[in-house]
Design a protein around this motif. Structure first.
Motif, PDB file in Angstrom:
ATOM      1  N   GLU A  68      80.426 119.285  43.464  1.00 25.89           N
ATOM      2  CA  GLU A  68      79.246 118.683  44.300  1.00 25.89           C
ATOM      3  C   GLU A  68      78.036 119.678  44.311  1.00 25.89           C
ATOM      4  O   GLU A  68      77.036 119.187  44.357  1.00 25.89           O
ATOM      5  N   GLU A  69      78.358 121.017  44.698  1.00 25.21           N
ATOM      6  CA  GLU A  69      77.365 122.047  44.870  1.00 25.21           C
ATOM      7  C   GLU A  69      76.546 122.249  43.549  1.00 25.21           C
ATOM      8  O   GLU A  69      75.276 122.292  43.453  1.00 25.21           O
ATOM      9  N   THR A  70      77.450 122.056  42.336  1.00 28.46           N
ATOM     10  CA  THR A  70      76.819 122.315  41.107  1.00 28.46           C
ATOM     11  C   THR A  70      75.596 121.273  41.192  1.00 28.46           C
ATOM     12  O   THR A  70      74.295 121.346  40.477  1.00 28.46           O
ATOM     13  N   MET A  71      76.014 119.886  41.214  1.00 28.33           N
ATOM     14  CA  MET A  71      74.961 118.857  40.994  1.00 28.33           C
ATOM     15  C   MET A  71      73.945 118.856  42.000  1.00 28.33           C
ATOM     16  O   MET A  71      72.809 118.424  41.610  1.00 28.33           O
ATOM     17  N   ASN A  90      63.034 132.337  38.082  1.00 28.78           N
ATOM     18  CA  ASN A  90      62.603 132.564  39.517  1.00 28.78           C
ATOM     19  C   ASN A  90      63.222 131.286  40.514  1.00 28.78           C
ATOM     20  O   ASN A  90      63.398 131.760  41.573  1.00 28.78           O
ATOM     21  N   ALA A  91      63.075 130.281  39.703  1.00 28.73           N
ATOM     22  CA  ALA A  91      63.761 129.104  40.573  1.00 28.73           C
ATOM     23  C   ALA A  91      65.157 129.289  40.775  1.00 28.73           C
ATOM     24  O   ALA A  91      65.506 129.115  41.990  1.00 28.73           O
ATOM     25  N   LEU A 103      66.781 121.542  41.298  1.00 29.53           N
ATOM     26  CA  LEU A 103      65.959 122.030  40.006  1.00 29.53           C
ATOM     27  C   LEU A 103      65.119 121.046  39.511  1.00 29.53           C
ATOM     28  O   LEU A 103      63.721 121.264  39.198  1.00 29.53           O
ATOM     29  N   TYR A 104      65.540 119.813  39.358  1.00 34.84           N
ATOM     30  CA  TYR A 104      64.874 118.690  38.821  1.00 34.84           C
ATOM     31  C   TYR A 104      63.904 118.237  39.740  1.00 34.84           C
ATOM     32  O   TYR A 104      62.732 117.859  39.123  1.00 34.84           O
ATOM     33  N   GLU A 105      64.075 118.287  40.980  1.00 37.20           N
ATOM     34  CA  GLU A 105      62.918 118.142  42.064  1.00 37.20           C
ATOM     35  C   GLU A 105      61.725 119.076  41.728  1.00 37.20           C
ATOM     36  O   GLU A 105      60.670 118.821  42.033  1.00 37.20           O
ATOM     37  N   ARG A 109      79.370 124.502  36.391  1.00 42.84           N
ATOM     38  CA  ARG A 109      78.145 125.193  36.005  1.00 42.84           C
ATOM     39  C   ARG A 109      76.823 124.904  35.761  1.00 42.84           C
ATOM     40  O   ARG A 109      76.892 123.558  35.278  1.00 42.84           O
ATOM     41  N   LEU A 110      75.928 125.476  35.789  1.00 40.91           N
ATOM     42  CA  LEU A 110      74.602 124.970  35.296  1.00 40.91           C
ATOM     43  C   LEU A 110      74.432 125.547  33.917  1.00 40.91           C
ATOM     44  O   LEU A 110      74.771 126.755  33.594  1.00 40.91           O
TER      45      LEU A 110
END
Length: 398
Positions: free
Chosen positions: A337-340, A386-387, A346-348, A367-368
């Protein structure tokens, strides 16, 4: 409706575990900057490691291939589908990776998945007294190939040459096959190929190397993991993917000519499928020119500089950056859940990074998975670094 209801319940179970996978429609060519559903994104989720998927020279070669050969092959290779373009590509591939093989010959496949199924089933059927020794973190295609071989399949721990040595020593099979990824697709680390080859030569075993993520990027000339480690042996069976760093599609197996002839005669995934369009093979001839030429050297050097930038710039305290020196750079977060949620955050921000969950990776290691490309700029990579650094700080108060 009972059958459909049962499937819906299973899908609900995946949703509860944050395991539902979704597709997004990309409206532009594969590149660092893509448009998805009308939105511009900076993408770090393709395997286009050298940035060749939209290269104008390769696109022109594809167009030329269509003009020469049409859009389809019409039949399997062993009927009438084996074109001059396929033959030329196989000759070039054998020449390209040949310095690391004995009496090399190559065989072109529609996909890397098919190539791996063909190698393991084809070598196993040639000798019924076969045992396959598969790396614990191998790609699904290698796992499935081992299962479809209908022989004894044993799994050795990740990168554990000592454990493999003991297993080979205990084996009484007349036909032993060790199979491993070269670059592990979800971790980005390298298999200890020199140690594995030494074991195979000592125990009389084949070493099948799936270099899907190394071909084109590893080695001084982009010949892949075998060149990277300076390996050469008649025991080697090499699988290279042509839809990643090569930027087009398909895959190939390169090995001693006797191995390749065996696959032509015995490998069902090769015998019983329509050949890939000849235009793809024609385009790949140009791709190989680029990989082996000055431009290929420059792209690999730039990619390596981006990897070094990533390693120097990421400052994580809770999440874990895996020790990878390749274009695959995973950040382990842990829970699905945290990964998604992090992937969505990031997508936002306009950054597209894939979230990887079980069963692709072990439970608790979601993981990412960021993948770098020679088409990325240093500014692109800095934006992602940075993100991620800021996202971890904001989420955990670090």
């Amino acid at each position: 409706m009972e059958l459909l209801n049962r499937l819906e319940q299973q899908l609900d179970g995946l949703r509860e575990k944050s395991l539902i996978r979704r597709r997004r429609n990309v409206e532009t060519p594969c590149a660092p900057r893509v448009k998805v559903n009308g939105r511009e994104l900076l993408a770090f989720c393709s395997n286009d490691y050298l940035g060749l998927a939209a290269h104008p020279r390769i696109a022109a070669a594809m167009h030329e291939g269509v003009e020469l050969y049409g859009t389809g092959s019409g039949a399997s290779h062993l009927i009438s589908g084996h074109s001059r373009a396929h033959a030329q590509l196989e000759e070039r591939l054998a020449e390209f990776v040949g310095p690391n093989l004995i009496d090399p010959r190559a065989l072109y496949f529609c996909t890397g998945y098919m190539a791996n199924l063909a190698v393991l089933t084809g070598l196993a059927v040639a000798d019924k007294n076969t045992e396959i020794f598969s790396e614990a973190l191998n790609h699904a295609s290698l796992i499935d190939g081992g299962r479809l071989a209908r022989t004894t399949l044993k799994v050795y721990p990740h990168a554990d040459a000592a454990a493999l040595d003991a297993m080979l020593e205990a084996s009484t099979a007349t036909n032993k096959i060790v199979v491993t990824d070269s670059v592990f697709s979800m971790d980005g680390d390298l298999a200890p190929l020199p140690a594995l080859l030494a074991l195979c030569e000592r125990h009389g075993a084949w070493l099948v190397v799936d270099d899907a993520h190394g071909f084109g990027t590893l080695g001084r000339n982009g010949r892949g993991a075998l060149e990277h480690f300076a390996l050469k042996s008649p025991y080697l069976v090499y699988v290279g993917t042509l839809g990643k760093a090569a930027g087009v599609g398909g895959a190939f197996v390169a090995a001693h000519s006797t191995v390749i002839e065996t696959l032509i005669q015995r490998a069902r995934p090769y015998i019983f499928t329509t050949a890939a369009p000849p235009a793809l093979a024609h385009a790949l001839l140009t791709s190989l020119d680029i990989i082996s030429g000055d431009e290929g050297h420059e792209r690999r050097a730039h990619l390596n500089a981006l990897v070094a930038q990533w390693q120097d710039g990421l400052r994580l305290k809770r999440w874990q950056r895996l020790p990878s020196s390749t274009a695959i750079q995973p950040v382990v977060i842990g829970e699905n859940e945290e990964t998604m949620k992090m992937a969505a955050a990031l997508y936002e921000q306009g950054i597209w990074v894939g979230g990887i969950r079980p069963p692709t990776v072990p439970a608790g290691t979601a993981r990412l998975r960021a993948t770098l490309s020679a088409s990325h700029t240093a500014q692109d990579v800095a934006q992602l670094i940075n993100a991620l650094n800021e996202l971890e700080r904001s989420c955990h108060g670090a």
